[in-house]
Design a protein around this motif. Structure first.
Motif, short mmCIF file in Angstrom:
data_model
loop_
_atom_site.label_atom_id
_atom_site.label_comp_id
_atom_site.label_asym_id
_atom_site.label_seq_id
_atom_site.Cartn_x
_atom_site.Cartn_y
_atom_site.Cartn_z
N LEU A 16 0.88 -1.19 -0.06
CA LEU A 16 0.03 -0.04 0.01
C LEU A 16 0.83 1.28 -0.16
CD1 LEU A 16 -2.74 -0.91 2.46
CD2 LEU A 16 -3.26 -0.57 0.12
N ILE A 17 1.83 1.28 0.66
CA ILE A 17 2.69 2.57 0.98
C ILE A 17 3.57 2.60 -0.45
CG2 ILE A 17 4.99 3.21 1.78
CD1 ILE A 17 2.69 3.63 3.68
N ARG A 18 4.01 1.66 -1.22
CA ARG A 18 4.50 1.77 -2.60
C ARG A 18 3.66 2.53 -3.63
NH1 ARG A 18 8.19 -3.30 -3.84
NH2 ARG A 18 8.76 -2.09 -5.70
N GLN A 19 2.37 1.94 -3.36
CA GLN A 19 1.16 2.40 -4.17
C GLN A 19 0.47 3.56 -3.95
OE1 GLN A 19 -1.47 -0.86 -3.78
NE2 GLN A 19 -0.76 -2.27 -5.42
N ARG A 20 0.40 3.85 -2.70
CA ARG A 20 -0.23 5.39 -2.31
C ARG A 20 0.32 6.01 -1.61
NH1 ARG A 20 -5.87 2.29 -0.21
NH2 ARG A 20 -6.10 0.72 -1.91
N GLY A 21 1.53 5.76 -1.04
CA GLY A 21 2.22 6.69 -0.17
C GLY A 21 1.77 6.60 1.19
N TYR A 22 2.31 7.39 2.17
CA TYR A 22 2.27 7.25 3.64
C TYR A 22 0.77 8.01 3.97
CZ TYR A 22 2.37 8.90 8.33
OH TYR A 22 2.17 9.00 9.73
N HIS A 23 0.43 9.32 3.33
CA HIS A 23 -0.85 9.81 3.91
C HIS A 23 -1.97 9.09 3.13
CE1 HIS A 23 0.87 12.80 5.94
NE2 HIS A 23 1.72 13.34 5.28
#
Length: 202
Positions: A16-23
């Motif tokens: 998810l982080i690699r797809q959407r970032g932190y926020h």
């Protein structure tokens, strides 16, 4: 079972982080993607989302660092090694259908400045990766200043190419730049050899 839940949460968060970032990644997203019970997040990660993302990012950085270091040590010719690295990135993008790129770039672009540990992990990641490239070039005889510039060129082009490839859903740009950058590295190594021979002859 507890370990399975924790592992699923880590794996889901990494994607998810690699797809959407932190926020762009919410706790609900993590719980849904990992099929984890709602109360399990704070059981496994008392620090909540920040602790989970920090752990995931640190592990992702360690994995990339290990693979990059191995690739540069496996091949004595840094130009060949660099070409292999670009090809590896192209394969990775194609295998994940251009949905994933660098594990830290989305975090950096999200600018989570309220999580200092995460900011430091990202800063250190690029420092390590550029450092590994610089060391490989210097081992081949490239002067330090040129080696640093080449290392920055390789890392920055890879980061940009991952974005372009994801946008165009095409690995061709990565392959095209691989040839050009490998040629530059080869020229730098040759120039270093010529300079050393001239010094020896003087």
């Amino acid at each position: 079972m507890a370990t399975d839940t924790r592992t699923r949460m880590i794996e889901a968060t990494a994607l998810l982080i690699r797809q959407r970032g932190y926020h762009g990644t919410s706790l609900n997203d993590i719980l849904s993607a990992s099929a984890a019970p709602r109360g399990s997040l704070y059981f496994h990660f008392p620090g909540g989302k920040d602790q989970l993302v920090i752990e995931v990012t640190r592990a992702s950085v360690a994995d990339v660092t290990e693979r990059l270091g191995a690739a540069l040590l496996e091949e004595r010719d840094p130009a060949v090694a660099v070409h292999h690295i670009y090809q590896s990135v192209a394969r990775m993008l194609e295998e994940n259908e251009f949905s994933l790129g660098c594990p830290v770039a989305p975090v950096v672009l999200d600018a989570p400045n309220d999580v200092p540990d995460l900011v430091e992990i990202c800063r250190s990641a690029f420092e390590q990766w550029i450092g590994l490239l610089r060391q490989a070039f210097m081992r081949a005889g490239v002067p330090e200043r040129r080696a640093q510039a080449l290392a920055l060129l390789v890392e920055s082009s890879l980061e940009g190419l991952m974005v372009i490839a994801r946008a165009t859903r095409d690995r061709t740009p990565v392959q095209a730049v691989a040839d050009e950058v490998a040629a530059l590295v080869e020229q730098a190594v040759l120039a270093g050899k010529v300079a050393r021979q001239a010094e020896s002859a003087a």
